[in-house]
Design a protein around this motif. Structure first.
Motif, PDB file in Angstrom:
ATOM      1  N   GLU A  81       6.678  -8.997   3.830  1.00 25.67           N
ATOM      2  CA  GLU A  81       5.901  -9.011   5.066  1.00 25.67           C
ATOM      3  C   GLU A  81       6.626  -8.285   6.195  1.00 25.67           C
ATOM      4  O   GLU A  81       7.755  -8.614   6.535  1.00 25.67           O
ATOM      5  CB  GLU A  81       5.621 -10.452   5.492  1.00 25.67           C
ATOM      6  CG  GLU A  81       4.730 -10.548   6.715  1.00 25.67           C
ATOM      7  CD  GLU A  81       4.412 -11.986   7.061  1.00 25.67           C
ATOM      8  OE1 GLU A  81       3.305 -12.423   6.734  1.00 25.67           O
ATOM      9  OE2 GLU A  81       5.286 -12.661   7.651  1.00 25.67           O
ATOM     10  N   ALA A  82       5.926  -7.299   6.746  1.00 25.20           N
ATOM     11  CA  ALA A  82       6.418  -6.600   7.932  1.00 25.20           C
ATOM     12  C   ALA A  82       5.755  -7.231   9.149  1.00 25.20           C
ATOM     13  O   ALA A  82       4.568  -7.574   9.110  1.00 25.20           O
ATOM     14  CB  ALA A  82       6.070  -5.123   7.855  1.00 25.20           C
ATOM     15  N   CYS A  83       6.505  -7.372  10.218  1.00 23.86           N
ATOM     16  CA  CYS A  83       5.983  -7.939  11.463  1.00 23.86           C
ATOM     17  C   CYS A  83       6.233  -6.939  12.583  1.00 23.86           C
ATOM     18  O   CYS A  83       7.333  -6.412  12.715  1.00 23.86           O
ATOM     19  CB  CYS A  83       6.679  -9.254  11.784  1.00 23.86           C
ATOM     20  SG  CYS A  83       6.504 -10.493  10.489  1.00 23.86           S
ATOM     21  N   ILE A  84       5.184  -6.684  13.370  1.00 26.47           N
ATOM     22  CA  ILE A  84       5.268  -5.693  14.436  1.00 26.47           C
ATOM     23  C   ILE A  84       4.662  -6.287  15.701  1.00 26.47           C
ATOM     24  O   ILE A  84       3.594  -6.896  15.653  1.00 26.47           O
ATOM     25  CB  ILE A  84       4.498  -4.415  14.045  1.00 26.47           C
ATOM     26  CG1 ILE A  84       5.050  -3.851  12.734  1.00 26.47           C
ATOM     27  CG2 ILE A  84       4.559  -3.379  15.170  1.00 26.47           C
ATOM     28  CD1 ILE A  84       4.084  -2.972  11.989  1.00 26.47           C
ATOM     29  N   ARG A 129       0.939  -8.417  11.230  1.00 31.75           N
ATOM     30  CA  ARG A 129       1.680  -8.797  10.015  1.00 31.75           C
ATOM     31  C   ARG A 129       1.036  -8.062   8.854  1.00 31.75           C
ATOM     32  O   ARG A 129      -0.179  -8.057   8.707  1.00 31.75           O
ATOM     33  CB  ARG A 129       1.601 -10.298   9.789  1.00 31.75           C
ATOM     34  CG  ARG A 129       2.343 -11.085  10.828  1.00 31.75           C
ATOM     35  CD  ARG A 129       2.341 -12.573  10.600  1.00 31.75           C
ATOM     36  NE  ARG A 129       1.601 -13.000   9.443  1.00 31.75           N
ATOM     37  CZ  ARG A 129       0.961 -14.146   9.333  1.00 31.75           C
ATOM     38  NH1 ARG A 129       0.974 -14.994  10.322  1.00 31.75           N
ATOM     39  NH2 ARG A 129       0.309 -14.467   8.242  1.00 31.75           N
ATOM     40  N   CYS A 130       1.871  -7.421   8.034  1.00 34.23           N
ATOM     41  CA  CYS A 130       1.378  -6.629   6.909  1.00 34.23           C
ATOM     42  C   CYS A 130       2.124  -7.004   5.639  1.00 34.23           C
ATOM     43  O   CYS A 130       3.347  -7.110   5.650  1.00 34.23           O
ATOM     44  CB  CYS A 130       1.610  -5.139   7.152  1.00 34.23           C
ATOM     45  SG  CYS A 130       0.913  -4.497   8.656  1.00 34.23           S
ATOM     46  N   GLU A 131       1.374  -7.169   4.552  1.00 36.54           N
ATOM     47  CA  GLU A 131       1.989  -7.316   3.235  1.00 36.54           C
ATOM     48  C   GLU A 131       2.230  -5.919   2.681  1.00 36.54           C
ATOM     49  O   GLU A 131       1.307  -5.102   2.640  1.00 36.54           O
ATOM     50  CB  GLU A 131       1.053  -8.066   2.279  1.00 36.54           C
ATOM     51  CG  GLU A 131       1.046  -9.565   2.444  1.00 36.54           C
ATOM     52  CD  GLU A 131       2.320 -10.237   1.961  1.00 36.54           C
ATOM     53  OE1 GLU A 131       2.836  -9.915   0.875  1.00 36.54           O
ATOM     54  OE2 GLU A 131       2.798 -11.115   2.702  1.00 36.54           O
ATOM     55  N   VAL A 132       3.463  -5.637   2.290  1.00 36.43           N
ATOM     56  CA  VAL A 132       3.822  -4.308   1.800  1.00 36.43           C
ATOM     57  C   VAL A 132       4.471  -4.459   0.429  1.00 36.43           C
ATOM     58  O   VAL A 132       5.427  -5.220   0.269  1.00 36.43           O
ATOM     59  CB  VAL A 132       4.797  -3.605   2.778  1.00 36.43           C
ATOM     60  CG1 VAL A 132       5.134  -2.221   2.288  1.00 36.43           C
ATOM     61  CG2 VAL A 132       4.205  -3.559   4.185  1.00 36.43           C
ATOM     62  N   GLU A 133       3.945  -3.723  -0.542  1.00 36.42           N
ATOM     63  CA  GLU A 133       4.529  -3.760  -1.887  1.00 36.42           C
ATOM     64  C   GLU A 133       5.954  -3.208  -1.831  1.00 36.42           C
ATOM     65  O   GLU A 133       6.241  -2.281  -1.064  1.00 36.42           O
ATOM     66  CB  GLU A 133       3.678  -2.926  -2.846  1.00 36.42           C
ATOM     67  CG  GLU A 133       2.281  -3.473  -3.030  1.00 36.42           C
ATOM     68  CD  GLU A 133       1.394  -2.555  -3.845  1.00 36.42           C
ATOM     69  OE1 GLU A 133       1.921  -1.616  -4.489  1.00 36.42           O
ATOM     70  OE2 GLU A 133       0.170  -2.767  -3.829  1.00 36.42           O
ATOM     71  N   GLU A 134       6.829  -3.774  -2.615  1.00 40.99           N
ATOM     72  CA  GLU A 134       8.248  -3.414  -2.604  1.00 40.99           C
ATOM     73  C   GLU A 134       8.462  -1.899  -2.695  1.00 40.99           C
ATOM     74  O   GLU A 134       9.243  -1.328  -1.936  1.00 40.99           O
ATOM     75  CB  GLU A 134       8.980  -4.119  -3.744  1.00 40.99           C
ATOM     76  CG  GLU A 134      10.483  -3.930  -3.729  1.00 40.99           C
ATOM     77  CD  GLU A 134      11.158  -4.542  -2.498  1.00 40.99           C
ATOM     78  OE1 GLU A 134      12.110  -3.934  -1.986  1.00 40.99           O
ATOM     79  OE2 GLU A 134      10.726  -5.612  -2.045  1.00 40.99           O
TER      80      GLU A 134
END
Length: 66
Positions: A48-51, A7-12
């Motif tokens: 949040e990106a989920c991989i 899980r990654c927090e990614v700025e818009e």
């Protein structure tokens, strides 16, 4: 089989760059032990990106990381 949940927090403003970088993971197709990955954006947390990555086993994954 080894499953890796990321899980990654990614700025818009960086979401497009992040997605493009993840698409390059297709190049791992020939990497020993790499079976594939799926992912997407969390609807409840749009930043949040989920991989989910699939590896044949821990040894192949550790070899890749090294």
């Amino acid at each position: 089989m080894l499953l890796k949940w990321i899980r990654c927090e990614v700025e818009e403003e960086k979401k497009a760059l992040f997605s493009a970088a993840q698409e390059k993971r297709r190049d791992l197709k020939g990497c020993p032990g790499f079976l594939g990955q799926i992912g997407g954006w969390n609807i409840a947390k749009p930043q949040e990106a989920c991989i989910l990555a699939f590896w044949e086993n821990l040894d192949f994954y550790q070899s890749f990381i090294e």
